[in-house]
Design a protein around this motif. Structure first.
Motif, PDB file in Angstrom:
ATOM      1  N   ASP A 180       0.842  -1.188   0.000  1.00 58.82           N
ATOM      2  CA  ASP A 180       0.000   0.000   0.000  1.00 58.82           C
ATOM      3  C   ASP A 180       0.879   1.241   0.000  1.00 58.82           C
ATOM      4  OD1 ASP A 180       0.941   0.454   2.613  1.00 58.82           O
ATOM      5  OD2 ASP A 180      -0.706  -0.691   3.490  1.00 58.82           O
ATOM      6  N   LEU A 181       0.240   2.403   0.040  1.00 58.63           N
ATOM      7  CA  LEU A 181       0.970   3.666   0.047  1.00 58.63           C
ATOM      8  C   LEU A 181       0.704   4.411   1.351  1.00 58.63           C
ATOM      9  CD1 LEU A 181       0.248   4.839  -3.626  1.00 58.63           C
ATOM     10  CD2 LEU A 181       2.244   3.590  -2.777  1.00 58.63           C
ATOM     11  N   SER A 182       0.650   3.666   2.438  1.00 60.66           N
ATOM     12  CA  SER A 182       0.395   4.265   3.740  1.00 60.66           C
ATOM     13  C   SER A 182       1.577   5.134   4.158  1.00 60.66           C
ATOM     14  CB  SER A 182       0.165   3.182   4.784  1.00 60.66           C
ATOM     15  OG  SER A 182       1.348   2.407   4.958  1.00 60.66           O
ATOM     16  N   VAL A 183       1.334   6.025   5.097  1.00 61.36           N
ATOM     17  CA  VAL A 183       2.395   6.914   5.583  1.00 61.36           C
ATOM     18  C   VAL A 183       3.585   6.120   6.142  1.00 61.36           C
ATOM     19  CG1 VAL A 183       2.973   8.648   7.332  1.00 61.36           C
ATOM     20  CG2 VAL A 183       0.887   8.892   5.960  1.00 61.36           C
ATOM     21  N   PRO A 184       3.372   5.124   7.028  1.00 58.86           N
ATOM     22  CA  PRO A 184       4.527   4.374   7.548  1.00 58.86           C
ATOM     23  C   PRO A 184       5.330   3.682   6.452  1.00 58.86           C
ATOM     24  CG  PRO A 184       2.596   3.968   8.902  1.00 58.86           C
ATOM     25  CD  PRO A 184       2.110   4.701   7.687  1.00 58.86           C
ATOM     26  N   ARG A 185       4.642   3.105   5.468  1.00 54.24           N
ATOM     27  CA  ARG A 185       5.374   2.406   4.404  1.00 54.24           C
ATOM     28  C   ARG A 185       6.162   3.396   3.548  1.00 54.24           C
ATOM     29  NH1 ARG A 185       4.705  -2.673   2.399  1.00 54.24           N
ATOM     30  NH2 ARG A 185       2.538  -2.869   3.065  1.00 54.24           N
ATOM     31  N   MET A 186       5.555   4.534   3.249  1.00 52.28           N
ATOM     32  CA  MET A 186       6.242   5.529   2.429  1.00 52.28           C
ATOM     33  C   MET A 186       7.489   6.065   3.148  1.00 52.28           C
ATOM     34  SD  MET A 186       4.644   5.956  -0.516  1.00 52.28           S
ATOM     35  CE  MET A 186       4.804   7.626  -1.118  1.00 52.28           C
ATOM     36  N   LEU A 187       7.369   6.330   4.434  1.00 51.81           N
ATOM     37  CA  LEU A 187       8.523   6.819   5.194  1.00 51.81           C
ATOM     38  C   LEU A 187       9.634   5.773   5.230  1.00 51.81           C
ATOM     39  CD1 LEU A 187       6.803   8.598   8.223  1.00 51.81           C
ATOM     40  CD2 LEU A 187       7.850   9.659   6.212  1.00 51.81           C
ATOM     41  N   GLN A 188       9.238   4.508   5.410  1.00 46.72           N
ATOM     42  CA  GLN A 188      10.218   3.425   5.425  1.00 46.72           C
ATOM     43  C   GLN A 188      10.908   3.325   4.066  1.00 46.72           C
ATOM     44  OE1 GLN A 188      11.451   1.788   7.757  1.00 46.72           O
ATOM     45  NE2 GLN A 188      11.856  -0.363   7.276  1.00 46.72           N
ATOM     46  N   ALA A 189      10.136   3.487   3.005  1.00 40.58           N
ATOM     47  CA  ALA A 189      10.707   3.396   1.661  1.00 40.58           C
ATOM     48  C   ALA A 189      11.756   4.480   1.437  1.00 40.58           C
ATOM     49  CB  ALA A 189       9.596   3.516   0.614  1.00 40.58           C
ATOM     50  N   PHE A 190      11.436   5.718   1.780  1.00 44.06           N
ATOM     51  CA  PHE A 190      12.382   6.806   1.562  1.00 44.06           C
ATOM     52  C   PHE A 190      13.641   6.623   2.399  1.00 44.06           C
ATOM     53  CE2 PHE A 190       8.580   9.107  -0.024  1.00 44.06           C
ATOM     54  CZ  PHE A 190       9.094   9.455  -1.262  1.00 44.06           C
ATOM     55  N   ARG A 238      -2.927  10.879  -3.785  1.00 39.89           N
ATOM     56  CA  ARG A 238      -3.599  10.684  -2.486  1.00 39.89           C
ATOM     57  C   ARG A 238      -2.568  10.380  -1.390  1.00 39.89           C
ATOM     58  NH1 ARG A 238      -8.050   8.576  -5.648  1.00 39.89           N
ATOM     59  NH2 ARG A 238      -7.007   6.568  -5.886  1.00 39.89           N
ATOM     60  N   ALA A 239      -1.543   9.600  -1.728  1.00 44.64           N
ATOM     61  CA  ALA A 239      -0.489   9.292  -0.754  1.00 44.64           C
ATOM     62  C   ALA A 239       0.289  10.550  -0.389  1.00 44.64           C
ATOM     63  CB  ALA A 239       0.459   8.232  -1.335  1.00 44.64           C
ATOM     64  N   ILE A 240       0.559  11.400  -1.364  1.00 48.84           N
ATOM     65  CA  ILE A 240       1.264  12.660  -1.118  1.00 48.84           C
ATOM     66  C   ILE A 240       0.464  13.546  -0.171  1.00 48.84           C
ATOM     67  CG2 ILE A 240       1.975  14.828  -2.220  1.00 48.84           C
ATOM     68  CD1 ILE A 240       2.724  13.040  -4.683  1.00 48.84           C
ATOM     69  N   HIS A 241      -0.839  13.602  -0.367  1.00 51.12           N
ATOM     70  CA  HIS A 241      -1.684  14.417   0.504  1.00 51.12           C
ATOM     71  C   HIS A 241      -1.727  13.846   1.925  1.00 51.12           C
ATOM     72  CE1 HIS A 241      -3.411  17.589  -2.009  1.00 51.12           C
ATOM     73  NE2 HIS A 241      -3.299  16.734  -3.015  1.00 51.12           N
ATOM     74  N   ARG A 242      -1.715  12.531   2.057  1.00 48.33           N
ATOM     75  CA  ARG A 242      -1.685  11.932   3.402  1.00 48.33           C
ATOM     76  C   ARG A 242      -0.376  12.286   4.113  1.00 48.33           C
ATOM     77  NH1 ARG A 242      -4.316   7.484   0.761  1.00 48.33           N
ATOM     78  NH2 ARG A 242      -2.307   6.439   0.429  1.00 48.33           N
ATOM     79  N   LEU A 243       0.718  12.249   3.372  1.00 49.81           N
ATOM     80  CA  LEU A 243       2.012  12.610   3.962  1.00 49.81           C
ATOM     81  C   LEU A 243       2.041  14.094   4.343  1.00 49.81           C
ATOM     82  CD1 LEU A 243       4.328  10.588   1.569  1.00 49.81           C
ATOM     83  CD2 LEU A 243       4.328  10.363   4.055  1.00 49.81           C
ATOM     84  N   HIS A 244       1.381  14.908   3.550  1.00 46.12           N
ATOM     85  CA  HIS A 244       1.301  16.342   3.880  1.00 46.12           C
ATOM     86  C   HIS A 244       0.493  16.562   5.154  1.00 46.12           C
ATOM     87  CE1 HIS A 244       0.893  20.650   3.454  1.00 46.12           C
ATOM     88  NE2 HIS A 244      -0.414  20.549   3.387  1.00 46.12           N
ATOM     89  N   GLU A 245      -0.638  15.877   5.247  1.00 44.99           N
ATOM     90  CA  GLU A 245      -1.484  16.003   6.444  1.00 44.99           C
ATOM     91  C   GLU A 245      -0.748  15.506   7.691  1.00 44.99           C
ATOM     92  OE1 GLU A 245      -4.876  13.771   5.294  1.00 44.99           O
ATOM     93  OE2 GLU A 245      -5.582  15.273   3.843  1.00 44.99           O
ATOM     94  N   ALA A 246       0.137  14.531   7.508  1.00 45.40           N
ATOM     95  CA  ALA A 246       0.912  14.000   8.639  1.00 45.40           C
ATOM     96  C   ALA A 246       2.130  14.871   8.961  1.00 45.40           C
ATOM     97  CB  ALA A 246       1.361  12.572   8.338  1.00 45.40           C
ATOM     98  N   GLY A 247       2.378  15.892   8.138  1.00 43.44           N
ATOM     99  CA  GLY A 247       3.468  16.825   8.409  1.00 43.44           C
ATOM    100  C   GLY A 247       4.797  16.469   7.785  1.00 43.44           C
ATOM    101  N   TYR A 248       4.805  15.575   6.783  1.00 41.18           N
ATOM    102  CA  TYR A 248       6.073  15.139   6.197  1.00 41.18           C
ATOM    103  C   TYR A 248       6.332  15.686   4.796  1.00 41.18           C
ATOM    104  CZ  TYR A 248       6.151  11.732   9.997  1.00 41.18           C
ATOM    105  OH  TYR A 248       6.158  11.147  11.240  1.00 41.18           O
ATOM    106  N   VAL A 249       5.311  16.077   4.087  1.00 36.27           N
ATOM    107  CA  VAL A 249       5.495  16.618   2.740  1.00 36.27           C
ATOM    108  C   VAL A 249       5.038  18.073   2.723  1.00 36.27           C
ATOM    109  CG1 VAL A 249       4.695  16.512   0.345  1.00 36.27           C
ATOM    110  CG2 VAL A 249       5.361  14.424   1.518  1.00 36.27           C
ATOM    111  N   HIS A 250       5.838  18.917   2.065  1.00 34.70           N
ATOM    112  CA  HIS A 250       5.565  20.353   2.072  1.00 34.70           C
ATOM    113  C   HIS A 250       5.742  20.939   0.682  1.00 34.70           C
ATOM    114  CE1 HIS A 250       5.655  20.249   6.473  1.00 34.70           C
ATOM    115  NE2 HIS A 250       6.706  19.442   6.340  1.00 34.70           N
TER     116      HIS A 250
END
Length: 293
Positions: free
Chosen positions: A73-83, A159-171
């Motif tokens: 999936d493209l969840s916030v935890p997985r995306m952060l782990q990927a980067f 949608r994943a980018i917007h979730r990361l933005h809402e979580a405070g990680y993408v700007h």
């Protein structure tokens, strides 16, 4: 060539053609993930990724990227782990989620930032205004529309980018000419790590202005490098970006990501900040360092 060897080669060619036709047929009636089954690790509910050594080099994207895994999936935890592991999600709308990795990574060491003479002059002018996180949806949409041919900014990715933005990680960072949005970028930031994912421009040099302004501002705050991914543009290369080995990159990212966040309020990143003063101070520091050497 002996007759037996010639017959064997012809037989292999025929089998290869049959195999390709069969795979094409199977992919047309089965899910798109069929072509990866048994060849690449399929991700589960866990956010863990397989080790780099398990990447399948038969699935290559660009000159240095290999397919590591698919699905998940493209969840916030997985995306952060990927980067943090140097893994990039890149897939077309009709493909499963594909996760790519590479033996090298492009980074811009901010202490070696190259600012072309024309851009120095532009940064010293007041032609553009800068803001951050003031028009995030608009910046992402402009990046999507400007790079639509690449198809990586599809709806799932957005949608994943917007979730990361809402979580405070993408700007986002916006460039304005009067009241019109003429350029910008968005990227992921955690600790002292920043990855500029995409930029757009509607005015000559607006995206370059944006990129250099962000580089100068974050350098002032203690950032040592920018992650520039595995497909650097000519503009990125012109700023002094270099390719480094994967192991070195991962060490640097791990240190930067696990440090405390230094930018606590992105919306005020450029408040009372002067690009002209920043350029002058940066160049003075560079000249001083050269003299010391």
């Amino acid at each position: 060539m002996r007759e037996g060897e010639e017959q064997m080669i012809k037989k292999n060619i025929v089998q290869s053609k049959v195999t390709r036709k069969l795979n094409t047929l199977m992919c047309s009636v089965l899910p798109k993930s069929y072509k990866y089954a048994g060849k690449v690790v399929k991700l589960t509910n866990s956010v863990d990724f397989p080790p780099f050594e398990m990447a399948n080099r038969d699935f290559q994207f660009g000159p240095i990227a290999y397919l590591l895994a698919y699905g998940g999936d493209l969840s916030v935890p997985r995306m952060l782990q990927a980067f943090q592991l140097g893994i990039i999600p890149f897939f077309k709308p009709d493909e499963p989620y594909l996760w790519w990795t590479a033996e090298e990574r492009c980074v811009l060491n901010l202490g070696n930032l190259h600012i072309e003479r024309s851009m120095r002059k532009l940064l010293k002018k007041s032609e553009f205004a800068l803001t951050s996180d003031q028009a995030f949806p608009e910046v992402v949409e402009k990046c999507r529309s400007m790079h639509n041919g690449y198809q990586w900014l599809n709806q799932d990715r957005i949608r994943a980018i917007h979730r990361l933005h809402e979580a405070g990680y993408v700007h986002s960072v916006e460039v304005w000419k009067e009241d019109t949005l003429v350029g910008g970028l968005f990227g992921i930031q955690r600790g002292y790590y920043f990855y500029a994912e995409s930029m757009f421009t509607l005015e000559a040099n607006a995206s370059k202005y944006c990129f250099l302004a962000v580089a100068l501002r974050l350098y002032e705050l203690g950032f040592e490098f920018f992650d520039e991914g595995i497909w650097p543009t000519k503009h990125i290369e012109s700023t002094g970006a270099v390719m480094i080995p994967r192991d070195e990159f991962l060490t640097r990212v791990h240190t930067a990501m696990n440090d405390s966040d230094v930018v606590l309020d992105w919306s005020g990143l450029f408040a009372d900040w002067s690009p002209s003063d920043a350029v002058r101070k940066y160049l003075e520091k560079q000249n001083y360092m050269k003299e010391e050497q």
